[in-house]
Design a protein around this motif. Structure first.
Motif, PDB file in Angstrom:
ATOM      1  N   ALA A 190      14.046 -15.996  14.780  1.00  0.00           N
ATOM      2  CA  ALA A 190      13.726 -17.405  15.020  1.00  0.00           C
ATOM      3  C   ALA A 190      13.806 -17.707  16.511  1.00  0.00           C
ATOM      4  O   ALA A 190      12.936 -18.373  17.074  1.00  0.00           O
ATOM      5  CB  ALA A 190      14.685 -18.303  14.248  1.00  0.00           C
ATOM      6  N   SER A 191      14.829 -17.173  17.157  1.00  0.00           N
ATOM      7  CA  SER A 191      15.020 -17.415  18.579  1.00  0.00           C
ATOM      8  C   SER A 191      13.872 -16.822  19.402  1.00  0.00           C
ATOM      9  O   SER A 191      13.341 -17.464  20.309  1.00  0.00           O
ATOM     10  CB  SER A 191      16.364 -16.826  19.004  1.00  0.00           C
ATOM     11  OG  SER A 191      16.436 -16.723  20.385  1.00  0.00           O
ATOM     12  N   ARG A 192      13.477 -15.606  19.040  1.00  0.00           N
ATOM     13  CA  ARG A 192      12.369 -14.957  19.757  1.00  0.00           C
ATOM     14  C   ARG A 192      11.073 -15.728  19.558  1.00  0.00           C
ATOM     15  O   ARG A 192      10.298 -15.934  20.484  1.00  0.00           O
ATOM     16  CB  ARG A 192      12.173 -13.515  19.240  1.00  0.00           C
ATOM     17  CG  ARG A 192      13.303 -12.593  19.579  1.00  0.00           C
ATOM     18  CD  ARG A 192      13.188 -12.116  21.033  1.00  0.00           C
ATOM     19  NE  ARG A 192      14.440 -11.541  21.490  1.00  0.00           N
ATOM     20  CZ  ARG A 192      14.787 -10.271  21.285  1.00  0.00           C
ATOM     21  NH1 ARG A 192      13.973  -9.474  20.660  1.00  0.00           N
ATOM     22  NH2 ARG A 192      15.940  -9.818  21.708  1.00  0.00           N
ATOM     23  N   LEU A 193      10.866 -16.159  18.306  1.00  0.00           N
ATOM     24  CA  LEU A 193       9.635 -16.877  17.977  1.00  0.00           C
ATOM     25  C   LEU A 193       9.554 -18.191  18.743  1.00  0.00           C
ATOM     26  O   LEU A 193       8.477 -18.656  19.107  1.00  0.00           O
ATOM     27  CB  LEU A 193       9.603 -17.144  16.475  1.00  0.00           C
ATOM     28  CG  LEU A 193       8.251 -17.541  15.924  1.00  0.00           C
ATOM     29  CD1 LEU A 193       7.493 -16.305  15.494  1.00  0.00           C
ATOM     30  CD2 LEU A 193       8.395 -18.485  14.755  1.00  0.00           C
ATOM     31  N   GLU A 194      10.721 -18.796  18.983  1.00  0.00           N
ATOM     32  CA  GLU A 194      10.752 -20.063  19.709  1.00  0.00           C
ATOM     33  C   GLU A 194      10.582 -19.854  21.209  1.00  0.00           C
ATOM     34  O   GLU A 194      10.666 -20.791  21.984  1.00  0.00           O
ATOM     35  CB  GLU A 194      12.059 -20.808  19.438  1.00  0.00           C
ATOM     36  CG  GLU A 194      12.214 -21.306  18.014  1.00  0.00           C
ATOM     37  CD  GLU A 194      11.287 -22.474  17.664  1.00  0.00           C
ATOM     38  OE1 GLU A 194      10.897 -23.204  18.579  1.00  0.00           O
ATOM     39  OE2 GLU A 194      10.953 -22.617  16.483  1.00  0.00           O
ATOM     40  N   GLY A 195      10.418 -18.605  21.604  1.00  0.00           N
ATOM     41  CA  GLY A 195      10.108 -18.339  22.998  1.00  0.00           C
ATOM     42  C   GLY A 195      11.262 -17.808  23.831  1.00  0.00           C
ATOM     43  O   GLY A 195      11.119 -17.600  25.027  1.00  0.00           O
ATOM     44  N   ALA A 196      12.426 -17.584  23.197  1.00  0.00           N
ATOM     45  CA  ALA A 196      13.562 -17.072  23.958  1.00  0.00           C
ATOM     46  C   ALA A 196      13.428 -15.560  24.132  1.00  0.00           C
ATOM     47  O   ALA A 196      13.129 -14.851  23.175  1.00  0.00           O
ATOM     48  CB  ALA A 196      14.860 -17.406  23.234  1.00  0.00           C
ATOM     49  N   GLN A 200      17.914 -15.049  27.035  1.00  0.00           N
ATOM     50  CA  GLN A 200      18.107 -16.378  26.456  1.00  0.00           C
ATOM     51  C   GLN A 200      18.677 -16.280  25.047  1.00  0.00           C
ATOM     52  O   GLN A 200      19.538 -17.062  24.670  1.00  0.00           O
ATOM     53  CB  GLN A 200      16.776 -17.119  26.432  1.00  0.00           C
ATOM     54  CG  GLN A 200      16.350 -17.551  27.824  1.00  0.00           C
ATOM     55  CD  GLN A 200      15.678 -18.904  27.796  1.00  0.00           C
ATOM     56  OE1 GLN A 200      15.525 -19.508  26.770  1.00  0.00           O
ATOM     57  NE2 GLN A 200      15.280 -19.391  28.946  1.00  0.00           N
ATOM     58  N   ARG A 204      22.101 -17.989  24.319  1.00  0.00           N
ATOM     59  CA  ARG A 204      22.062 -19.201  23.498  1.00  0.00           C
ATOM     60  C   ARG A 204      22.415 -18.963  22.035  1.00  0.00           C
ATOM     61  O   ARG A 204      22.794 -19.882  21.337  1.00  0.00           O
ATOM     62  CB  ARG A 204      20.655 -19.810  23.538  1.00  0.00           C
ATOM     63  CG  ARG A 204      20.304 -20.478  24.845  1.00  0.00           C
ATOM     64  CD  ARG A 204      18.822 -20.809  24.837  1.00  0.00           C
ATOM     65  NE  ARG A 204      18.382 -21.365  26.082  1.00  0.00           N
ATOM     66  CZ  ARG A 204      18.196 -22.667  26.269  1.00  0.00           C
ATOM     67  NH1 ARG A 204      18.423 -23.501  25.302  1.00  0.00           N
ATOM     68  NH2 ARG A 204      17.781 -23.111  27.434  1.00  0.00           N
ATOM     69  N   VAL A 205      22.220 -17.737  21.553  1.00  0.00           N
ATOM     70  CA  VAL A 205      22.452 -17.492  20.129  1.00  0.00           C
ATOM     71  C   VAL A 205      23.582 -16.481  19.888  1.00  0.00           C
ATOM     72  O   VAL A 205      24.569 -16.790  19.226  1.00  0.00           O
ATOM     73  CB  VAL A 205      21.159 -17.012  19.428  1.00  0.00           C
ATOM     74  CG1 VAL A 205      21.398 -16.782  17.944  1.00  0.00           C
ATOM     75  CG2 VAL A 205      20.041 -18.015  19.632  1.00  0.00           C
ATOM     76  N   PRO A 208      27.314 -17.341  21.589  1.00  0.00           N
ATOM     77  CA  PRO A 208      28.038 -18.403  20.865  1.00  0.00           C
ATOM     78  C   PRO A 208      28.475 -17.982  19.470  1.00  0.00           C
ATOM     79  O   PRO A 208      29.574 -18.317  19.036  1.00  0.00           O
ATOM     80  CB  PRO A 208      27.018 -19.539  20.786  1.00  0.00           C
ATOM     81  CG  PRO A 208      26.032 -19.279  21.846  1.00  0.00           C
ATOM     82  CD  PRO A 208      26.003 -17.812  22.068  1.00  0.00           C
TER      83      PRO A 208
END
Lengths: 293, 340
Positions: A190-196, A200, A204-205, A208
């Motif tokens: 999901a993070s990669r798909l959102e452009g991270a 990042q 961010r993921v 944390p």
């Protein structure tokens, strides 16, 4: 209270007895004795110990070697903890990726942890040795040889720090590896798909979500920073000129080399106070902040 | 607005072909369902379009741009995961704006779009909460919000309703459909539930064993199934498929269970009539509005759906009849429809 009530009480007391005895004999009683001893003088020959109040603590405050040990320990903790944690995370990320030969890498990273610290210290003694040592030989290729790494005030402490990082990181990596495997791969997707990108997503993921693991590791690292002195004993004995004297080593020196047990007791009380303060901070403050669920 | 075109797409793991040479195309602003039983390759197809997996061969185009080798983040599409994949450590607001913040959209712009998306989905009151404090339906809305805030022209949904209870599912079905029409985006969603596909989609792509079995409007799939598989997958209960024999220019149910011809007729198209094929009632299921009666003709079984309560006991003799236009003929060996 009824008969059965008394019975239950008796059973509970009996069941708790072994643990209580062990805790008392090996933990609490020594703590109380240590605190008590720190207010008395050291018995010598025919002179028994007498109550001296805060004299041992006054000596401590005036003792430059005590401050040197405190400073060294602070530098030691502030460098070994972040470096070993960062290295552990990097290694865990590396071996959790789908790479060829990751089993071999995991083993290689974990090996230092399995080795006894004294053995490790002896291996590194050869690495650090002047002239024929691995590092000095390598530096010699560039005309920078002739270093006595463990024998110089400037380099001795960093050398000891490097060994600790090398040894601890592999152990912490195991916890990060377990932590990383707990993170659902769809979160990363999901993070990669959102452009991270990699960094990042990490920042961010993954980091944390790894915070509970990081807290656990940092507690262990802090305890380790005040507890691990085997390599100091085996390699430098605190020298040169107290450059590698850590607090626990100084306690050991006073207690069992100089036989100044009262002073050693006072130093121990300080060490206990430091560890208790750190533990309180970590469990009371940090624990509330890292658990996101 | 965007069209998705898939050409000769293959995804293989070793010898196993999860997606086996499929082709299809969607129109602008179309709502497309990828339907099929589990393991048919529908989710894999979606992952290939999203760019989460790499195709073994074939091409994927979005608006005539070949995106087969393009990274997922650069395909200008959004995806709602089956598990929602919400970040547990971030608030609802941060979850929704994650993509914008990663892409460096300025704060003011982020907040404007967050407000818009949150009110669109009715999650404004939840913005400060963490995902663990939300119900399944609320999590679904947040996941949709994260997909829609990007304003990507294509939105993919992987089994979007499978984690919701029956009541919520019906509600969200409607809502997703309404959202799609309002925003005019192209939506592709994966489902194994034929009622979901039939009721929501403009077009249904029915897959089986990595291949497209039939692609068409829900009505086309219902009225003109291309194969026995399609006929047996669409409808509740599905179409009756029985061995048949030609009789007087029409098809009749054969007494024996083997024939090279298969007759298909939907349970709701059969009626109990004064004349027709003789059958024996073998049991019935009552659903309130209608009753599904199982009938036997020789060795073969047919379901008949009749309104209300027919009051037929097991063993009752009945006659079954249906209109010629509701009769479907299939080849028994290939399973394919026989053109009349």
């Amino acid at each position: 209270m009824s008969m059965t009530g008394h019975r239950t009480m008796l059973y509970s007391a009996l069941l708790l007895l072994p643990a209580t005895v062990l805790l008392w004999v090996f933990t609490y009683q020594p703590i109380f004795t240590t605190i008590l001893n720190s207010f008395y003088s050291t018995p010598r020959g025919r002179r028994p110990s007498v109550f001296v109040g805060l004299e041992n603590y006054e000596t401590m405050i005036a003792d430059p070697i005590f401050w040197k040990a405190m400073t060294n320990n602070l530098i030691y903790a502030l460098t070994t903890i972040p470096f070993s944690i960062a290295l552990a995370l990097a290694m865990a990320l590396l071996v959790s990726a789908n790479l060829r030969g990751k089993g071999l890498m995991r083993m290689a990273f974990f090996t230092p942890t399995v080795l006894p610290m004294v053995a490790v210290a002896n291996i590194w003694l050869f690495f650090y040795a002047p002239d024929y040592g691995l590092i000095d030989k390598f530096l010699g290729l560039f005309g920078m040889g002739g270093n006595n790494i463990l024998g110089s005030v400037e380099t001795a402490l960093p050398a000891v720090i490097a060994i600790t990082v090398w040894k601890e990181a592999g152990f912490f990596m195991i916890f990060y590896l377990a932590g990383l495997q707990q993170i659902s791969p769809t979160l990363i997707e999901a993070s990669r798909l959102e452009g991270a990108g990699f960094w990042q997503t990490l920042w961010r993921v993954q980091i944390p979500l790894l915070m509970p693991t990081t807290l656990f590791i940092s507690i262990n690292a802090v305890i380790g920073a005040f507890r691990l002195v085997d390599h100091v004993v085996a390699m430098t004995k605190g020298g040169p000129d107290n450059a590698t004297t850590l607090l626990l080593f100084y306690i050991y020196q006073n207690g069992f080399a100089f036989w100044d047990t009262a002073y050693a007791a006072a130093l121990t009380v300080v060490l206990l106070a430091i560890l208790a303060a750190i533990a309180l901070f970590q469990f009371g403050y940090a624990d509330k902040r890292v658990h996101y669920r | 607005m965007a069209r998705i075109r898939v050409q000769n797409l293959v995804k293989a793991w070793g010898d196993f072909r999860a997606v086996d040479d499929i082709d299809f195309e969607t129109n602008d602003g179309e709502f497309v369902a990828l339907l099929g039983p589990s393991g048919c390759g529908k989710s894999t197809t979606l992952r290939l379009i999203a760019g989460l997996d790499q195709a073994t061969s074939g091409q994927i185009f979005i608006d005539d741009r070949d995106v087969t080798q393009v990274a997922a983040a650069k395909r200008n599409l959004a995806l709602v995961f089956q598990s929602y994949a919400l970040f547990p450590h971030l608030s609802v607001a941060d979850n929704i704006t994650f993509g914008l913040s990663v892409r460096g959209v300025p704060r003011a712009e982020r907040e404007r779009r967050l407000e818009k998306t949150a009110s669109l989905l009715g999650v404004t009151a939840l913005l400060g909460r963490k995902p663990s404090q939300l119900s399944g339906g609320q999590q679904q809305r947040v996941a949709l919000g994260r997909a829609l805030i990007s304003e990507a022209p294509v939105c993919l949904l992987d089994e979007p309703l499978s984690n919701l209870d029956a009541k919520l599912r019906a509600e969200m079905r409607n809502e997703i459909r309404t959202l799609q029409q309002r925003l005019g985006i192209t939506m592709v969603f994966v489902t194994h539930d034929q009622t979901e596909a039939m009721s929501m989609a403009d077009r249904v792509i029915l897959m089986k064993s990595g291949k497209v079995e039939q692609c068409g409007t829900p009505a086309e799939l219902y009225e003109n199934p291309a194969s026995t598989f399609v006929a047996g997958f669409i409808g509740t209960p599905p179409m009756n498929l029985v061995a048949a024999a030609p009789k007087d220019g029409r098809l009749a149910v054969a007494a024996a269970a083997s024939s090279d011809l298969v007759l298909g007729v939907r349970p709701e198209h059969i009626e109990f009539a004064g004349e027709g094929q003789e059958a024996v009632v073998a049991g019935s299921e009552y659903f309130g509005a209608d009753t599904v009666v199982a009938c036997r003709i020789g060795e073969q079984k047919l379901m008949v759906r009749v309104p209300g309560r027919p009051g037929l006991g097991t063993g009752a003799q009945v006659r079954l009849a249906w209109a010629p236009s509701n009769e479907h003929a299939f080849d028994a060996r290939s399973g394919l429809r026989k053109s009349a």
